[in-house]
Write a protein that holds these residues in place. Structure first.
Motif, PDB file in Angstrom:
ATOM      1  N   GLY A 176      31.036 -30.724  -0.254  1.00 31.96           N
ATOM      2  CA  GLY A 176      32.285 -30.225  -0.865  1.00 31.96           C
ATOM      3  C   GLY A 176      32.213 -29.924  -2.350  1.00 31.96           C
ATOM      4  N   THR A 177      32.792 -28.873  -2.839  1.00 30.62           N
ATOM      5  CA  THR A 177      32.675 -28.372  -4.285  1.00 30.62           C
ATOM      6  C   THR A 177      33.974 -28.537  -4.880  1.00 30.62           C
ATOM      7  N   GLY A 195      35.972 -25.510  -4.465  1.00 27.26           N
ATOM      8  CA  GLY A 195      36.979 -25.407  -3.080  1.00 27.26           C
ATOM      9  C   GLY A 195      37.915 -26.608  -3.040  1.00 27.26           C
ATOM     10  N   ALA A 251      44.172 -18.213  -7.656  1.00 29.64           N
ATOM     11  CA  ALA A 251      43.097 -17.301  -7.383  1.00 29.64           C
ATOM     12  C   ALA A 251      43.187 -16.610  -6.032  1.00 29.64           C
ATOM     13  N   GLN A 256      34.086 -27.537   3.981  1.00 31.24           N
ATOM     14  CA  GLN A 256      34.372 -29.086   4.514  1.00 31.24           C
ATOM     15  C   GLN A 256      36.107 -28.904   4.808  1.00 31.24           C
ATOM     16  N   THR A 257      36.826 -27.866   4.270  1.00 26.10           N
ATOM     17  CA  THR A 257      38.112 -27.802   4.736  1.00 26.10           C
ATOM     18  C   THR A 257      38.255 -26.631   5.488  1.00 26.10           C
ATOM     19  N   ILE A 261      35.639 -39.601  -2.938  1.00 24.82           N
ATOM     20  CA  ILE A 261      36.117 -38.803  -1.828  1.00 24.82           C
ATOM     21  C   ILE A 261      35.353 -38.810  -0.667  1.00 24.82           C
ATOM     22  N   ALA A 262      35.944 -39.162   0.538  1.00 27.76           N
ATOM     23  CA  ALA A 262      35.469 -39.281   1.751  1.00 27.76           C
ATOM     24  C   ALA A 262      34.358 -39.896   1.748  1.00 27.76           C
ATOM     25  N   PRO A 283      36.242 -16.383   0.626  1.00 22.33           N
ATOM     26  CA  PRO A 283      35.182 -16.933   0.041  1.00 22.33           C
ATOM     27  C   PRO A 283      35.014 -18.518   0.922  1.00 22.33           C
ATOM     28  N   LEU A 284      33.558 -18.744   1.130  1.00 18.43           N
ATOM     29  CA  LEU A 284      33.209 -19.945   1.645  1.00 18.43           C
ATOM     30  C   LEU A 284      32.496 -20.740   0.712  1.00 18.43           C
ATOM     31  N   CYS A 317      40.765 -25.012  -4.836  1.00 17.75           N
ATOM     32  CA  CYS A 317      41.144 -23.703  -4.243  1.00 17.75           C
ATOM     33  C   CYS A 317      42.088 -24.252  -3.092  1.00 17.75           C
ATOM     34  N   ALA A 318      41.451 -25.063  -2.095  1.00 18.99           N
ATOM     35  CA  ALA A 318      42.263 -25.516  -1.222  1.00 18.99           C
ATOM     36  C   ALA A 318      43.691 -25.892  -1.396  1.00 18.99           C
ATOM     37  N   VAL A 376      37.699 -14.938  -7.360  1.00 13.32           N
ATOM     38  CA  VAL A 376      36.741 -16.293  -7.302  1.00 13.32           C
ATOM     39  C   VAL A 376      37.192 -17.003  -8.255  1.00 13.32           C
ATOM     40  N   HIS A 434      42.106 -35.263  -4.001  1.00  6.28           N
ATOM     41  CA  HIS A 434      41.917 -36.029  -5.032  1.00  6.28           C
ATOM     42  C   HIS A 434      41.961 -34.886  -6.237  1.00  6.28           C
TER      43      HIS A 434
HETATM   44  C1  LIG Z   1      36.275 -35.979   6.871  1.00  2.32           C
HETATM   45  C2  LIG Z   1      36.714 -35.361   5.545  1.00  2.32           C
HETATM   46  C3  LIG Z   1      37.670 -36.068   4.931  1.00  2.32           C
HETATM   47  C4  LIG Z   1      37.954 -35.688   3.499  1.00  2.32           C
HETATM   48  N1  LIG Z   1      38.510 -36.369   2.555  1.00  2.32           N
HETATM   49  C5  LIG Z   1      38.943 -35.973   1.469  1.00  2.32           C
HETATM   50  C6  LIG Z   1      39.364 -36.783   0.528  1.00  2.32           C
HETATM   51  O1  LIG Z   1      39.744 -37.996   0.714  1.00  2.32           O
HETATM   52  N2  LIG Z   1      39.827 -36.335  -0.663  1.00  2.32           N
HETATM   53  C7  LIG Z   1      39.663 -34.861  -0.979  1.00  2.32           C
HETATM   54  O2  LIG Z   1      39.903 -34.486  -2.314  1.00  2.32           O
HETATM   55  N3  LIG Z   1      39.000 -33.945  -0.169  1.00  2.32           N
HETATM   56  C8  LIG Z   1      38.580 -34.527   1.008  1.00  2.32           C
HETATM   57  N4  LIG Z   1      38.361 -33.771   2.130  1.00  2.32           N
HETATM   58  C9  LIG Z   1      38.077 -32.179   1.708  1.00  2.32           C
HETATM   59  C10 LIG Z   1      37.015 -32.067   1.118  1.00  2.32           C
HETATM   60  O3  LIG Z   1      36.886 -32.667  -0.146  1.00  2.32           O
HETATM   61  C11 LIG Z   1      36.640 -30.415   0.647  1.00  2.32           C
HETATM   62  O4  LIG Z   1      35.267 -30.284   0.315  1.00  2.32           O
HETATM   63  C12 LIG Z   1      37.425 -29.637  -0.078  1.00  2.32           C
HETATM   64  O5  LIG Z   1      38.673 -29.804   0.458  1.00  2.32           O
HETATM   65  C13 LIG Z   1      37.151 -28.363   0.019  1.00  2.32           C
HETATM   66  O6  LIG Z   1      36.208 -27.932  -0.709  1.00  2.32           O
HETATM   67  P1  LIG Z   1      34.839 -26.899  -0.313  1.00  2.32           P
HETATM   68  O7  LIG Z   1      33.861 -26.788  -1.252  1.00  2.32           O
HETATM   69  O8  LIG Z   1      34.462 -27.648   1.036  1.00  2.32           O
HETATM   70  O9  LIG Z   1      35.381 -25.651  -0.020  1.00  2.32           O
HETATM   71  P2  LIG Z   1      35.643 -24.949   1.465  1.00  2.32           P
HETATM   72  O10 LIG Z   1      36.291 -25.733   2.670  1.00  2.32           O
HETATM   73  O11 LIG Z   1      34.490 -23.824   1.674  1.00  2.32           O
HETATM   74  O12 LIG Z   1      37.063 -23.690   0.868  1.00  2.32           O
HETATM   75  C14 LIG Z   1      38.397 -24.285   0.605  1.00  2.32           C
HETATM   76  C15 LIG Z   1      39.341 -23.197   0.264  1.00  2.32           C
HETATM   77  O13 LIG Z   1      39.077 -22.719  -0.987  1.00  2.32           O
HETATM   78  C16 LIG Z   1      38.703 -21.411  -0.886  1.00  2.32           C
HETATM   79  N5  LIG Z   1      37.477 -21.346  -2.036  1.00  2.32           N
HETATM   80  C17 LIG Z   1      36.567 -22.095  -2.161  1.00  2.32           C
HETATM   81  N6  LIG Z   1      35.744 -21.949  -3.237  1.00  2.32           N
HETATM   82  C18 LIG Z   1      36.339 -20.911  -4.060  1.00  2.32           C
HETATM   83  C19 LIG Z   1      36.034 -20.309  -5.109  1.00  2.32           C
HETATM   84  N7  LIG Z   1      35.267 -20.427  -5.890  1.00  2.32           N
HETATM   85  N8  LIG Z   1      37.141 -19.234  -5.428  1.00  2.32           N
HETATM   86  C20 LIG Z   1      38.135 -18.796  -4.884  1.00  2.32           C
HETATM   87  N9  LIG Z   1      38.376 -19.508  -3.474  1.00  2.32           N
HETATM   88  C21 LIG Z   1      37.620 -20.445  -3.115  1.00  2.32           C
HETATM   89  C22 LIG Z   1      38.150 -20.965   0.320  1.00  2.32           C
HETATM   90  O14 LIG Z   1      38.257 -19.530   0.752  1.00  2.32           O
HETATM   91  C23 LIG Z   1      39.130 -21.986   1.314  1.00  2.32           C
HETATM   92  O15 LIG Z   1      40.265 -21.310   1.409  1.00  2.32           O
HETATM   93  C24 LIG Z   1      37.743 -34.098   3.333  1.00  2.32           C
HETATM   94  C25 LIG Z   1      37.103 -33.389   4.041  1.00  2.32           C
HETATM   95  C26 LIG Z   1      36.673 -33.790   5.337  1.00  2.32           C
HETATM   96  C27 LIG Z   1      35.754 -32.966   6.303  1.00  2.32           C
END
Ligand SMILES: Cc1cc2nc3c(=O)[nH]c(=O)nc-3n(C[C@H](O)[C@H](O)[C@H](O)COP(=O)(O)OP(=O)(O)OC[C@H]3O[C@@H](n4cnc5c(N)ncnc54)[C@H](O)[C@@H]3O)c2cc1C
Length: 283
Positions: free
Chosen positions: A109-110, A113, A160, A34-35, A100-101, A29-30, A116-117, A165, A123
């Motif tokens: 970011g969600t 996500g 998960a 952001q990770t 956060i960031a 899943p995407l 799940c990361a 999902v 945080h």
């Molecule tokens: C510059 C930078 C700084 C950051 N600093 C911080 C920080 O200080 N603190 C912090 O908490 N985070 C930080 N982050 C991480 C950020 O919060 C990410 O958004 C978060 O880790 C992942 O959320 P996402 O929605 O982007 O998920 P994605 O990157 O799209 O997915 C992350 C993982 O989760 C899985 N996934 C996502 N959604 C689901 C779902 N609904 N069901 C099952 N699996 C799923 C994906 O397959 C993947 O493996 C930072 C990121 C960046 C780029």
């Protein structure tokens, strides 16, 4: 570095997303990307296909229940949580998401996500354990609810599993919560974080000291007596967290030695307790 070639699909229903995830072992899943996109660029992860959840309206939004509990769709962004009137029912959610960031990360970011990361420096995993959240996971065989405490299995590993999902996060009612961290620079990655809830049974959880959020049950036991006496002063908070560091076995890395993390853990837990104690009861 650029990621290797990857398949991409943007389903419009959850059923379609599940079909796509189940049809290929290498599909992931995407969410906000952001990770995931960053680890793909670094070639730490190389999924065969991305199943983009961004068109699934059923995974967005925040609902406030009559009892003050919250249901957050997994695709709700940090910015949506910060700006939501409903989410203010549990103020710590918006307070922590705002830390956060930067604004770009918060807009994409969600909550799902982030959880799940399960990056230990994120945080939200420790916060979800302290708030006693429940995760709803949907797969081919139906839906199941998993308490936050059992959801986090290891670094980047959660309950998960492949083909599933995370659809919803349920947070019980409450207000008396605190969160404190020491970060690398302002709003940077956490070196150690602590989340405390004094609602319905005291819960204290630490981030960045283990692969999964660490529940500080010794501190909770000491705190319960103080809370019954209405004492959440800095002195009481320091006394409750004293000795915590020695019970931890955190990693040492380029940002902090293990000993420094042990020391910081006691400091951030005490700060989070004082913050939680300074907040009023249910509104
Ligand atoms: C510059 C930078 C700084 C950051 N600093 C911080 C920080 O200080 N603190 C912090 O908490 N985070 C930080 N982050 C991480 C950020 O919060 C990410 O958004 C978060 O880790 C992942 O959320 P996402 O929605 O982007 O998920 P994605 O990157 O799209 O997915 C992350 C993982 O989760 C899985 N996934 C996502 N959604 C689901 C779902 N609904 N069901 C099952 N699996 C799923 C994906 O397959 C993947 O493996 C930072 C990121 C960046 C780029």
């Amino acid at each position: 570095m650029l990621p290797r070639e990857v398949g991409y699909a943007r389903p419009s229903t959850l059923d379609e997303a599940l079909e796509l995830l189940v049809s290929s072992d290498g599909a992931r899943p995407l969410a906000g990307g952001q990770t995931l996109v960053n680890v793909m660029k670094a070639r730490v992860a190389s999924p065969d296909a991305l199943v983009d959840l961004n068109a699934l309206e059923e995974l967005r939004g925040i609902e406030l229940g009559g009892d003050g509990s919250l249901e957050l769709g997994s695709m709700t962004t940090y910015t949506e949580i910060v700006e939501s009137a409903e989410a203010r029912a549990r103020p710590i959610l918006g307070e922590v998401c705002a830390q956060i960031a930067d604004v770009q990360v918060r807009n994409r970011g969600t909550i799902g996500g982030n959880i799940c990361a399960n990056d230990p420096t994120n945080h939200l995993p420790a916060l979800m354990v302290a708030l006693d959240a429940t995760m709803t996971i949907v797969g081919e065989d139906g839906s199941r609810d998993v308490p936050a405490e059992d959801f986090f299995l290891g670094v980047y590993m959660t309950a998960a599993g492949p083909g599933e999902v995370l659809t919803k996060i349920t947070i019980p009612p409450g207000r008396r919560d605190g969160f404190a961290s020491v970060t690398i620079g302002r709003d940077g990655t956490c070196i150690v974080s602590a989340a405390v809830s004094l609602e319905g049974g005291t819960r204290v959880a630490l981030g960045c000291v283990d692969a999964v959020p660490h529940r500080a049950s010794g501190v909770e036991a000491k705190l319960r007596g103080d809370i019954e006496n209405g004492d959440t002063s800095l002195e009481a908070a320091r006394a409750a967290s004293a000795g915590l560091g020695a019970t931890l076995d955190p990693p040492g890395d380029i940002h902090a030695t293990a000993e420094y993390r042990q020391h910081v853990a006691e400091v951030v837990v005490a700060r989070a307790i004082v913050q939680a104690g300074s907040k009023g009861g249910h509104s």
